[in-house]
Design an enzyme around this catalytic site. Structure first.
Site, PDB file in Angstrom:
ATOM      1  CG  LEU A 118      -2.012  -1.110   1.174  1.00  0.00           C
ATOM      2  CD1 LEU A 118      -2.928  -0.982   2.384  1.00  0.00           C
ATOM      3  CD2 LEU A 118      -2.820  -1.085  -0.117  1.00  0.00           C
ATOM      4  CG  ASP A 119       3.903   2.760   2.941  1.00  0.00           C
ATOM      5  OD1 ASP A 119       3.039   3.632   3.133  1.00  0.00           O
ATOM      6  OD2 ASP A 119       4.620   2.314   3.849  1.00  0.00           O
ATOM      7  CB  VAL A 120       4.788   0.478  -3.366  1.00  0.00           C
ATOM      8  CG1 VAL A 120       5.073   0.559  -4.866  1.00  0.00           C
ATOM      9  CG2 VAL A 120       6.076   0.164  -2.607  1.00  0.00           C
TER      10      VAL A 120
END
Length: 605
Positions: A457-459
């Protein structure tokens, strides 16, 4: 309102897509509609080579092509699973989730379509400003490699490279945790003090809690987190209600791993379904003219970035790859993550992988002098990007209304965690995976009880932030207005949750053991199954009786070549990411910086 480009007179057409990667076309369509683009259908026999086309009377037509030959991938052999294997995504995921596990999501399709659209919108802005960017070429394999760039940097550092092997860690010793009554849950804190207090209350010795903290803190960087067994067993001896009480008393955040259906009952679910929230700020805009020899569409634009960790820095990195000048704000003395090993020439390779194209200005954002320095920068900038905690921008007098007073046509971008939802926990990758149902979905196809320790999700959240910024810049150029555009990990997760990988109709789709490792094989159709049966010289219903032995008798590389001829998507899953660098078929995707740095997945023709 969430459709950033609604009413701007833009239309799009779908074109030629990989025949065995249906998720890619689906992702293109969903994201184009969420951006507010109008769809123009075209008969299949009239479609050219472009995978996607964007049209406007203001800048003409932008054609987006997919590069599918690089890396030895033929167009016919492309699929979500084979591309996740080829790009190293399954290798990173497999570090703590088992080599035979998959994400169970069309993750790379969603990622690649968003990055393709970002480049397409940037090209449109470049055309609008007098440049020549009518054709964009995008490598989905390059998009996947970029998503694991920080992990690849750690594995290929020239000094003290990390040896974090897929399948090398016990999935039973990693978060999330399980209570006595069977509730699977995540813990989160960014501060060691609540961590120590919580484990002391649970009854775990301080020395053991200290060992666990180091592993817990580094899970974002390494995609592994081997917890001392006593930590997990101590929690398994307590009810979830009791663990919640201890977490509340000590300041530890705790969230259950929910299903997607549970997420859909939340009051904010519909509000966040648009990926972006934006507000217009009326302002005169004078488009900057590109120089005649500009080779990237965002050249001449300036971005001021004040972000930590992964989500925001990836967004800034993508804008820099498109030609923008990105100025990164860091505290006096610099970002402490610069020192995280492994390092080359005194800088963390992981940090450099996300920030190498940016210049740095050290600013104390809490001081009046620092605030004025930011005002001075913004006055000459086009984008301000931050991922501060909720409320901090207003407290610092650096919210959208403050900076629009300085630069009325500014694109003010916030890359947050929870968006409009009020969740009593830090909005980090793993808490959002748990709350959104993504962790539950991934667990169905992995050897672990929760989500991925690859920061999915960060990416992807960083990619969505960058896409929103590119759309806002194009809207500014077309309509003459400044904007505030918000994105979040939770909205990104909700979007991704709709891209669950379909179950194979043949039953032969997954990660299999070969004579020298593992490989992903993705037989999606009866045609694939009959081809596989012919190769094995058996009837289709007897494939499973001989396939395991045939795979164990040969190398993954040999099997790749044979299955490619049959048109069956198949690629090796590397145990060590450093093996990606050694593959001559991938050489064009890297350059050496004392580690393997991933090149831009875009070319403008």
């Amino acid at each position: 309102m969430s459709e950033l480009l609604h009413g701007c007179g833009l239309s799009w057409q779908m074109g030629r897509q990989p025949s065995h990667w249906a998720g890619l076309a689906t992702a293109f369509g969903r994201q184009a509609r969420l951006l507010g683009l109008s769809e123009h259908s075209q008969p299949a026999d009239q479609q050219g080579e472009a995978a996607f086309s964007l049209h406007s009377p203001d800048f003409g037509t932008i054609s987006t092509l997919l590069e599918t030959e690089a890396g030895g991938m033929t167009h016919a052999a492309l699929s979500e699973l084979s591309m996740q294997a080829a790009s190293g995504i399954l290798s990173v995921h497999g570090r703590s989730s088992g080599l035979s596990g998959t994400l169970g999501l069309d993750y790379l399709a969603v990622l690649s379509s968003a990055m393709s659209l970002q480049a397409t919108l940037a090209a449109a802005l470049g055309q609008l400003c007098g440049g020549r960017f009518s054709t964009v070429s995008v490598s989905p394999l390059g998009c996947g490699l970029l998503s694991i760039g920080q992990y690849l940097a750690g594995a290929t550092a020239s000094q003290d490279p990390e040896q974090l092997l897929a399948g090398g860690y016990d999935p039973g010793l990693r978060p999330p945790f399980v209570s006595q009554d069977g509730v699977v849950f995540e813990l989160e804190t960014l501060d060691p003090q609540p961590w120590r207090a919580f484990w002391e209350a649970v009854g775990v010795p301080a020395e053991v809690a200290g060992q666990a903290w180091k592993a817990f803190l580094l899970r974002y960087a390494k995609a592994v987190c081997s917890m001392p067994a006593v930590c997990l067993s101590s929690l398994q001896a307590l009810s979830y209600a009791r663990i919640q009480e201890l977490a509340l008393q000590t300041g530890m955040a705790i969230l259950p791993v929910r299903t997607p259906a549970q997420r859909q009952t939340d009051a904010d679910y519909t509000a966040l379904s648009g990926l972006w929230q934006y507000q217009r700020h009326s302002a005169p805009v004078s488009l900057r003219a590109l120089t005649a020899n500009a080779d990237l569409p965002l050249q001449g634009l300036r971005v001021v970035e004040s972000c930590r960790r992964i989500q925001g820095p990836i967004a800034g990195h993508l804008l820099a790859l498109l030609g923008a000048e990105v100025i990164r704000l860091e505290p006096p003395g610099g970002d402490p993550l610069r020192a995280m090993p492994p390092c080359v020439d005194g800088c963390s390779v992981r940090f450099d992988a996300l920030n190498q194209l940016k210049s740095v200005q050290e600013v104390d954002i809490k001081s009046a002098e620092g605030r004025q320095a930011i005002y001075d920068l913004v006055r000459e900038s086009d984008v301000f990007l931050h991922n501060w905690a909720p409320g901090k921008a207003r407290e610092l007098q650096l919210d959208a209304q403050d900076l629009h007073a300085v630069r009325p046509d500014l694109v003010y971008a916030y890359a947050g965690g929870w968006g409009q939802d009020q969740v009593d926990a830090p909005g980090t990758d793993f808490t959002v995976q748990a709350w959104s149902g993504i962790a539950h979905t991934i667990a169905q196809t992995s050897d672990a009880r929760g989500g991925s320790l690859f920061t999915v999700l960060d990416v992807l959240g960083g990619v969505m932030a960058a896409l929103g910024i590119s759309a806002a810049l194009l809207r500014r150029g077309l309509t003459g207005s400044g904007l505030r555009v918000d994105s979040s990990l939770l909205a990104t997760a909700d979007h991704l949750a709709q891209a669950v990988s379909p179950i194979s109709k043949t039953g032969v789709s997954g990660v299999f053991q070969t004579g020298d490792g593992f490989m992903a094989i993705d037989c999606q159709s009866p045609v694939h199954l009959y081809a596989l049966a012919g190769w094995l010289n058996v009837s289709p219903d007897a494939v499973w009786t001989v396939l395991p032995d045939r795979l164990l008798s040969q190398s993954a590389l040999s099997l790749e070549a044979q299955l490619d001829v049959l048109g069956i998507p198949a690629r090796r899953v590397h145990c060590n990411l450093a093996q990606l660098r050694a593959d001559p078929r991938l050489a064009s995707h890297f350059h050496d910086k004392g580690y393997s740095s991933v090149n831009s997945p875009w070319r403008f023709l």
